[in-house]
Design a protein around this motif. Structure first.
Motif, short mmCIF file in Angstrom:
data_model
loop_
_atom_site.label_atom_id
_atom_site.label_comp_id
_atom_site.label_asym_id
_atom_site.label_seq_id
_atom_site.Cartn_x
_atom_site.Cartn_y
_atom_site.Cartn_z
N PRO A 173 0.99 -1.23 0.25
CA PRO A 173 -0.11 -0.09 -0.01
C PRO A 173 0.86 1.42 0.00
N HIS A 174 0.63 2.02 -0.87
CA HIS A 174 1.32 3.43 -1.19
C HIS A 174 0.49 4.72 -1.21
N ILE A 175 0.25 5.36 -0.11
CA ILE A 175 -0.58 6.37 0.23
C ILE A 175 0.11 7.59 -0.08
N ARG A 176 -0.20 8.18 -1.26
CA ARG A 176 0.50 9.53 -1.51
C ARG A 176 -0.04 10.71 -0.95
N PRO A 177 0.61 11.75 -0.96
CA PRO A 177 0.05 12.85 -0.52
C PRO A 177 -1.36 13.42 -1.40
N GLY A 178 -2.19 14.00 -0.71
CA GLY A 178 -3.42 14.32 -1.51
C GLY A 178 -4.77 14.03 -0.87
N ALA A 179 -5.85 14.18 -1.73
CA ALA A 179 -7.08 14.15 -0.91
C ALA A 179 -7.37 12.69 -0.39
N ASN A 180 -8.31 12.66 0.56
CA ASN A 180 -8.75 11.56 1.24
C ASN A 180 -7.69 10.94 1.75
N LEU A 181 -6.57 11.29 2.33
CA LEU A 181 -5.46 10.64 2.85
C LEU A 181 -6.07 9.67 4.08
N PRO A 182 -6.52 10.53 5.06
CA PRO A 182 -7.04 9.63 6.26
C PRO A 182 -8.13 8.41 5.98
N GLN A 183 -8.70 8.58 4.95
CA GLN A 183 -9.86 7.52 4.48
C GLN A 183 -8.69 6.36 3.74
N ARG A 184 -7.90 6.75 2.94
CA ARG A 184 -7.07 5.66 2.41
C ARG A 184 -6.28 5.00 3.30
N GLU A 215 9.04 18.65 -2.61
CA GLU A 215 7.77 19.39 -2.76
C GLU A 215 6.93 18.50 -2.62
N ASN A 216 5.59 18.99 -2.37
CA ASN A 216 4.10 18.57 -2.36
C ASN A 216 4.05 17.23 -1.46
N GLY A 217 4.49 17.35 -0.26
CA GLY A 217 4.61 16.75 0.79
C GLY A 217 3.27 16.91 1.84
N LEU A 218 3.26 16.40 2.85
CA LEU A 218 2.21 16.63 3.78
C LEU A 218 2.35 17.94 4.69
N SER A 219 1.19 18.42 5.12
CA SER A 219 1.32 19.55 5.86
C SER A 219 1.08 19.17 7.53
N LEU A 220 1.27 19.92 8.29
CA LEU A 220 1.29 19.42 9.82
C LEU A 220 -0.34 19.12 9.93
N ASP A 221 -1.11 19.74 9.14
CA ASP A 221 -2.85 19.34 9.37
C ASP A 221 -2.89 17.87 8.94
N ASP A 222 -2.19 17.73 7.73
CA ASP A 222 -2.45 16.31 7.11
C ASP A 222 -1.80 15.19 7.91
N LEU A 223 -0.63 15.68 8.59
CA LEU A 223 0.09 14.81 9.70
C LEU A 223 -0.88 14.46 10.75
N ARG A 224 -1.64 15.54 11.37
CA ARG A 224 -2.57 15.47 12.69
C ARG A 224 -3.75 14.50 12.24
N ALA A 225 -4.12 14.68 10.83
CA ALA A 225 -5.24 13.92 10.31
C ALA A 225 -4.99 12.67 10.21
N VAL A 229 -6.45 9.13 12.61
CA VAL A 229 -7.01 7.89 12.01
C VAL A 229 -6.14 6.64 12.81
N LEU A 230 -4.85 6.89 13.03
CA LEU A 230 -3.85 5.71 13.76
C LEU A 230 -4.21 5.64 15.10
N ALA A 231 -4.57 6.56 15.72
CA ALA A 231 -5.10 6.63 17.11
C ALA A 231 -6.42 5.68 17.24
#
Length: 272
Positions: A173-184, A215-225, A229-231
């Motif tokens: 599984p390879h979850i790239r940065p972008g939309a719906n990352l928490p769901q993926r 470039e085009n990595g995660l934001s801190l908000d992405d990381l928090r989201a 999920v992992l919690a």
């Protein structure tokens, strides 16, 4: 579950001398935030910036101590929280994880795959072999045991051809940065226990100091989201790697506090 906080301070294939004090800063912030004592493994030494074989030989004594530390932590039934200077420290941590939590999924947050083998590596950088060694794709001398089926990659955007082919062939599984990352991410973890590796270069450049910037990595908000999920899963460990304590050699120290705040969903779970 008691929390065991470990700070790695030895050599681990460093390109510069910013990762070791970076790990020390991360560990100090975590210790204050969670009220923990820190066990330090290894002693700071100047970066060699050498070929992987030279780096591994130089790092081996401290890496073996780190592996032994993780064996003790998990044998005691503790949660492992670690600040590791470089990704290559995972050559020691993940085999110990596999021995004690063989069903855990390693969620690998990183701009890179770190799945090269010595033969496939174009750079000869030890960090690029950090995940492939524990998976048994080459013999590091620190053990293996991690199943490729128990890997979830998150945030990778600089993959070498060998890594891309391996990911496709093994259906990693390879979850790239972008939309719906928490769901993926939820779908990839599929309710299994998780161990989290966070290489700070998974974030977009300019957020925290790192050795590599892509470039085009995660934001801190992405990381928090993602952490939220992992919690929701059983979490058995978290290691934070590649935070450099300054933007450049001799520069002013940079606080890891914004990074640690983004981990709050996980840390909140630990405080319960």
């Amino acid at each position: 579950m008691p929390i065991a906080l470990t700070c790695f301070q030895g050599r681990a294939g460093d390109h510069n001398d910013l990762g070791i004090p970076g790990a020390k800063s991360v560990a100090a912030h975590l210790a204050r935030k969670l009220g923990l004592e820190t066990v330090t493994v290894g002693d700071p030494e100047p970066a060699l910036n050498g070929h992987w074989a030279v780096e591994l030989e130089a790092a081996m004594p401290a890496l073996k101590r780190m592996r032994d530390r993780f064996d003790v932590v998990y044998a005691e039934g503790s949660f492992s929280l670690a600040a590791t200077s470089r990704c290559a420290v995972s050559l020691a941590t993940l085999p110990a994880l596999a021995r004690h939590h063989g069903n855990a999924v390693v969620v690998w947050f990183d701009a890179h795959g770190d799945l090269n083998t010595p033969e496939a590596s174009s750079t000869g950088y030890l960090g690029g072999l950090a995940l492939s060694g524990p998976c048994g794709l080459w013999q590091s001398g620190l053990g293996g045991g991690l199943s490729i089926e128990n890997i979830v990659l998150v945030g990778q955007r600089d993959l070498d051809p060998f890594e891309a082919e391996l990911i496709e062939a093994k259906r990693i599984p390879h979850i790239r940065p972008g939309a719906n990352l928490p769901q993926r991410l939820t779908e990839a973890v599929a309710g299994r226990p998780v161990y989290i590796h966070l290489d700070c270069d998974v974030l977009s450049p300019g957020i925290v100091p790192t050795d590599y910037q892509h470039e085009n990595g995660l934001s801190l908000d992405d990381l928090r989201a993602a952490c939220a999920v992992l919690a929701g899963s059983e979490v058995v460990g978290l290691e934070i790697a590649e935070f450099q304590n300054a933007w450049e050699e001799g520069g002013d120290p940079v606080s890891p506090e914004p990074l640690i705040e983004a981990l709050e969903p996980l840390l909140q779970k630990l405080r319960r």
